[in-house]
Design an enzyme around this catalytic site. Sequence first.
Site, mmCIF file in Angstrom:
data_model
loop_
_atom_site.group_PDB
_atom_site.id
_atom_site.type_symbol
_atom_site.label_atom_id
_atom_site.label_comp_id
_atom_site.label_asym_id
_atom_site.label_seq_id
_atom_site.Cartn_x
_atom_site.Cartn_y
_atom_site.Cartn_z
ATOM 1 N N LYS A 65 -7.769 84.910 37.632
ATOM 2 C CA LYS A 65 -6.536 84.152 37.495
ATOM 3 C C LYS A 65 -6.612 82.892 38.362
ATOM 4 C CE LYS A 65 -4.939 88.560 36.418
ATOM 5 N NZ LYS A 65 -4.934 88.625 34.984
ATOM 6 N N TRP A 99 0.678 97.406 36.172
ATOM 7 C CA TRP A 99 -0.493 97.414 37.049
ATOM 8 C C TRP A 99 -0.300 98.362 38.221
ATOM 9 C CZ3 TRP A 99 -4.813 96.283 34.993
ATOM 10 C CH2 TRP A 99 -4.845 95.388 33.914
ATOM 11 N N ASP A 109 -2.336 94.485 45.802
ATOM 12 C CA ASP A 109 -3.042 93.902 44.664
ATOM 13 C C ASP A 109 -2.447 92.522 44.432
ATOM 14 O OD1 ASP A 109 -4.039 93.065 42.254
ATOM 15 O OD2 ASP A 109 -3.438 94.844 41.120
#
Lengths: 372, 372
Positions: free
Chosen positions: A207, A102, A183
């Site tokens: 999530k 990511w 993030d």
Amino acid sequence: MTRHYNFCAGPAALPEAVLARAREEMLDYRGRGLSVMEMSHRSGDYVAIAEQAERDLRDLLAIPDNYRVLFTQGGATQQFAALPYNLLGAGGTANFVQTGIWGSKAIKEARHLFGDAAVAASSEANGHTAVPRPEDIVLSSDAAYLHYTANETIGGLEFDYIPGNDAGELRRPDGREVPLACDMSSSILSGPLDVSRFGVIYAGAQKNIGPAGLVVAIVRDDLLDQGRADMPSLFSYRALAEAGSMINTPATYSWYLAGLVFQWLKDDIGGLAAMSAINDRKAARLYAAIDASEFYSNPIAPRNRSRMNVPFVLADSRLEDAFLAESEEAGLLNLKGHRSVGGMRASLYNAVPEAAVEALVDFMADFEKRRG
Amino acid sequence: MTRHYNFCAGPAALPEAVLARAREEMLDYRGRGLSVMEMSHRSGDYVAIAEQAERDLRDLLAIPDNYRVLFTQGGATQQFAALPYNLLGAGGTANFVQTGIWGSKAIKEARHLFGDAAVAASSEANGHTAVPRPEDIVLSSDAAYLHYTANETIGGLEFDYIPGNDAGELRRPDGREVPLACDMSSSILSGPLDVSRFGVIYAGAQKNIGPAGLVVAIVRDDLLDQGRADMPSLFSYRALAEAGSMINTPATYSWYLAGLVFQWLKDDIGGLAAMSAINDRKAARLYAAIDASEFYSNPIAPRNRSRMNVPFVLADSRLEDAFLAESEEAGLLNLKGHRSVGGMRASLYNAVPEAAVEALVDFMADFEKRRG
């Protein structure tokens, strides 16, 4: 109706109490005669829902008054573009700590859009199994901000600290302070957080917040006006902040569901300290089972093992298909690792109950006994 | 539970059958033990849901094989940026037909990002009460595409034709064919459509498709590779098409709900010709009531009156507050006009039943009798 245990990395399990509430209110929100989905985002009822969600998130994370909370769209991936647009208006280079897939995607998008991006530290040399230490992060001389990925969902690698010096500051070689951007898609709300250390926090909802499509950004006031003039209007933190995240119609139903999750965290769980203790127990239980066995293994340095995403492999990889088929049969869903890395992964987000981890550990022991 | 009649312009009413189905499947989708919201977007079950939704939309609109259907995010407003990024890669200027507030916003964003935009025709001179005639649309010599707004949600102004010459083509002065792009947010699926006339159609979901946050784009194959190199990755029609709209996690639950709406249109309504006939009757009933009275009025040229959004004012504007309060009391929700124009507006999207229009017309007659 049977609810199974869902270890999906995202879109992930939601609290059953939240889904039950959404079901109850689906056709008629509190006697108003319509669904939340059918409400004007400008209506009094909807604005009350939206504002309550923000207040609850502020309470949970103790967000200081000089931060704005934005509810936007496009996933964290859209923030890979929006963030540099918002923070590179005065020039300079985006700096990154690279700890996995990511973080690398964020770097790639910054380079794609603005040509340059500096890697201030990387765990590539150790195969992304241990996060760089604070002293190994070296900002470029023109660093505009430093970005990192608090928890790498695919690798299962989590920061055990917030970057900064002993005073909690990030400074580039010329002494200028550099804002920290993070993030936090797969770890936000997993425990208490010192928001004041950050310039920008953002997180895809799917999530620990709610359904996919919603993104929450928490932006320090003084960073609202660092944007590039050429950015798409909807990316602008300043414009989003001024419009209360309603430049155009927001993802109203997802925002409402996020609000239900925030209420569940406050009322049913008792806040983020309580949530963190539960998450500690869940992760400790699973890693202990992995470590106690020679049949299962996880490659991450203990201090950087993710509480939220636990990847593991079998000593004999030929048994993986059987493991996945039998675990699903046993009502333990979505244990397959990310398609880019294979193996297994158990995501233990807030909504995954301790009983799910017990059931998984029991299944793993039984599988090892039968097939190991 | 009482469901009221909801005339909201967006987020708008959804079919009760769709909400009931979503409620039924909320905690456990067809015995899978989890909610659609909790499914991995890569899972077999979710991919089946997503693909079925696309197939049903293709069936409904008879979308030719050389068009790709994309499910993305950010509302139509994000497409105001994404569209020029995708179609201006070879240079040229975006051309617009300006018929109201939404078309003007699209022009503003194109100018903001790319400096220039040409107004090929405008209804500004008539106060956006009548759409320019086909022969009044004059493309610039370097037109890259022509954009228009099929239905102006705020003004209540709808195109009664698709721009193009007698052969159904759009050509600029040098004879080169120019693709047609259309914001169809508030009229898509209100009736059959000749998709082959368009280069790009896009629509925010929150009127006739599903919940806010989802955007559907229908893009002709040959336009996938006209993009500017400097566009945010998530905006790329090419990248979205290649990834099956899953560059990153899409708005999975909204996509599922859109699929339920498509099924309702096919199975419960019988397709778009049947839907169109119902929409004709609803609009005709309301406009007839307005025209038969001197107490209510609508300013739009009859041939351009929107079937979906019917704005109207009272002869005595001092009665507006009473009208809105009493109509809400009578279970007729969200009749207030857009904040930028005031007055009243009844949106008659697909999910608003004919009985709702009957109830509104009855209320209007009664209100006029009592207060007129």
